[in-house]
Design an enzyme around this catalytic site. Structure first.
Site, PDB file in Angstrom:
ATOM      1  N   GLU A  77       0.830  -1.037  -0.075  1.00 57.35           N
ATOM      2  CA  GLU A  77      -0.038  -0.144   0.063  1.00 57.35           C
ATOM      3  C   GLU A  77       1.195   1.253  -0.064  1.00 57.35           C
ATOM      4  O   GLU A  77       1.838   1.354   0.557  1.00 57.35           O
ATOM      5  CB  GLU A  77      -0.776  -0.116   1.196  1.00 57.35           C
ATOM      6  CG  GLU A  77      -1.814   1.132   1.513  1.00 57.35           C
ATOM      7  CD  GLU A  77      -2.539   0.966   3.037  1.00 57.35           C
ATOM      8  OE1 GLU A  77      -2.038   0.142   3.925  1.00 57.35           O
ATOM      9  OE2 GLU A  77      -3.492   1.640   2.996  1.00 57.35           O
ATOM     10  N   LYS A 104      -9.486   2.159  -1.578  1.00 59.54           N
ATOM     11  CA  LYS A 104      -9.731   1.513  -0.371  1.00 59.54           C
ATOM     12  C   LYS A 104     -11.089   1.771   0.248  1.00 59.54           C
ATOM     13  O   LYS A 104     -11.321   3.013   0.414  1.00 59.54           O
ATOM     14  CB  LYS A 104      -8.583   1.762   0.518  1.00 59.54           C
ATOM     15  CG  LYS A 104      -8.399   1.020   1.901  1.00 59.54           C
ATOM     16  CD  LYS A 104      -7.467   1.498   2.535  1.00 59.54           C
ATOM     17  CE  LYS A 104      -7.323   0.445   3.906  1.00 59.54           C
ATOM     18  NZ  LYS A 104      -5.871   0.998   4.486  1.00 59.54           N
ATOM     19  N   CYS A 124      -5.026  -3.166   2.564  1.00 64.27           N
ATOM     20  CA  CYS A 124      -4.594  -3.457   3.985  1.00 64.27           C
ATOM     21  C   CYS A 124      -5.748  -3.947   4.771  1.00 64.27           C
ATOM     22  O   CYS A 124      -6.360  -4.921   4.981  1.00 64.27           O
ATOM     23  CB  CYS A 124      -3.868  -2.252   4.396  1.00 64.27           C
ATOM     24  SG  CYS A 124      -3.030  -2.292   5.693  1.00 64.27           S
TER      25      CYS A 124
END
Lengths: 267, 267
Positions: free
Chosen positions: A38, A109, A147
């Site tokens: 990330e 995300k 993540c």
């Protein structure tokens, strides 16, 4: 096909230097799919939204995606990596997916962690999957999550239901639990996962985030195929057959996804 | 409050003897909640539906639920245990929930495993939760799932969204993965789990199922609070505070359930 996960310590806000470091690390890599962390070229713990803004770029068309395309063309692989995406003045914690023929797509995300919420907008492109091919021309379906998305089983489940064979999982993990959760995500969805995490630490004032490394690739049987340590920099490569994910029979009487009881879930 | 999980080897189809064994094992137990295995007094690997029918009973009103109520009255605890429920000629792999004041409710297994599908109907009562109290009068919310339900994150997530503090999880596990998955179920939902599994083996023809024991109680932080071995018979008891499950802040910026992106999941 061969899947590579890259783990290293980026320099905070030093995008050009970090891109050079990653390029060097990838120079000898033989793989079909390369997963980078990330925010892989920017660092993570922004002191302000201005910090994030200063390293943001459009996707595609920014310097990071352009460099990723160069690497993909050279290595003939798919590359997935995280970056700060700027779009109409808004910032997203995104992943770009590129291949030898150029830009493939992006993911923004969905589940922002901690102070990411101060700087980024929540992802607004759902959980897309991408139809890609390995170097021998065999097609497979690639899902992407970033993540903290790991914490939400709904994310990987959605990707599985959309047909993902492999989930590329760029990460900047600081919590300890993901390395033991990813084999369960792989198992419960019967697919491969490839988590590329960073190492090192970053501080804002007296608050320090220490990144836990332990990048890993997991199999549909819930096994860890390869894993890295908490502090090594490098690239781990593992060979796998994405078609293994497609037979989701658990027993002669059980099909993993067909046996879901959507009539009974209240989600 | 104290949570107990009981693990033992039932005798196949010997309901009366098994009820006596469990009664003896519970005689000294000091707990607020007792979790017994799936099909705890009947055995598991039925050779035919007639086998299952022969040990079936209505819930409530059958001998197993009646005995559970006796134990609950004597010990002043809630008891959750699995049994073959007969209802209008149909069989369900069910769990009965009883307390000192009698019958509380039931759950019918949603995700049937392997040859269970030959003998049982799929559960048709959803995933109910039960408002109960411990011996000091403190209320908590109890969810129930049975064995293979663990494989489906939707089941425990549904119970969490309905407010479960603790999931009682009667099991007859034969696959190896549940003991490492339950801490993740607890973590991803920030609640307690109490898995009571059986031990021993049962065969039909040349096919043998070996049950893996390893009963365990897990915390909202994803830690295993207590676990048993693969072959011991006994009762494990652990003290916990169900209220710990209710603060679902992951960071100052993250609330576990509020941060779900239901707009993006395709489930």
């Amino acid at each position: 096909m061969k899947v590579a996960v890259l783990q290293y310590r980026p320099e905070f806000l030093a995008v050009d230097a970090n891109l050079d470091t990653v390029e060097e690390m990838l120079s000898e890599v033989d793989a079909d799919l390369v997963v980078l962390p990330e925010l892989f070229a920017t660092g993570y713990f922004f002191r302000s939204t201005a910090d994030a803004q200063s390293v943001s770029e459009p996707v595609p068309g920014g310097k990071t995606t352009d460099r990723m395309v160069e690497w993909a063309r050279e290595g003939k692989y798919i590359v997935v990596g995280g970056l700060v995406e700027e779009c109409s003045g808004r910032l997203f914690n995104s992943a770009a997916i590129v291949g030898p023929d150029g830009y493939v797509g992006r993911y923004r995300k969905l589940h922002l962690y901690y102070e990411e919420k101060l700087h980024f907008e929540q992802g607004n492109l759902g959980l897309p999957v991408f139809a890609v091919v390995d170097r021998s021309g065999q097609p497979y379906t690639l899902g992407v999550m970033i993540c903290f998305d790991w914490y939400y089983p709904e994310a990987s489940r959605t990707l599985a239901l959309e047909g993902a064979d492999i989930i590329a999982h760029p990460a900047n993990l600081v919590r300890p639990d993901c390395p033991r959760a990813m084999p369960i995500r792989a198992l419960e969805n019967h697919l491969f996962t490839a988590t590329a995490n960073r190492i090192g630490a970053e501080s804002v004032g007296n608050r320090t985030l220490t990144f836990i490394g332990q990048s890993e690739v997991c199999s549909p049987a819930g096994q860890v195929l390869v894993s890295m340590t908490r502090d090594e920099a490098g690239v781990a490569v593992v060979e796998l057959d994405p078609a293994e994910s497609r037979d989701r029979r658990v027993t002669d009487h059980n099909d993993l996804l067909a046996d879901r009881r959507t009539d009974a879930y209240v989600l």
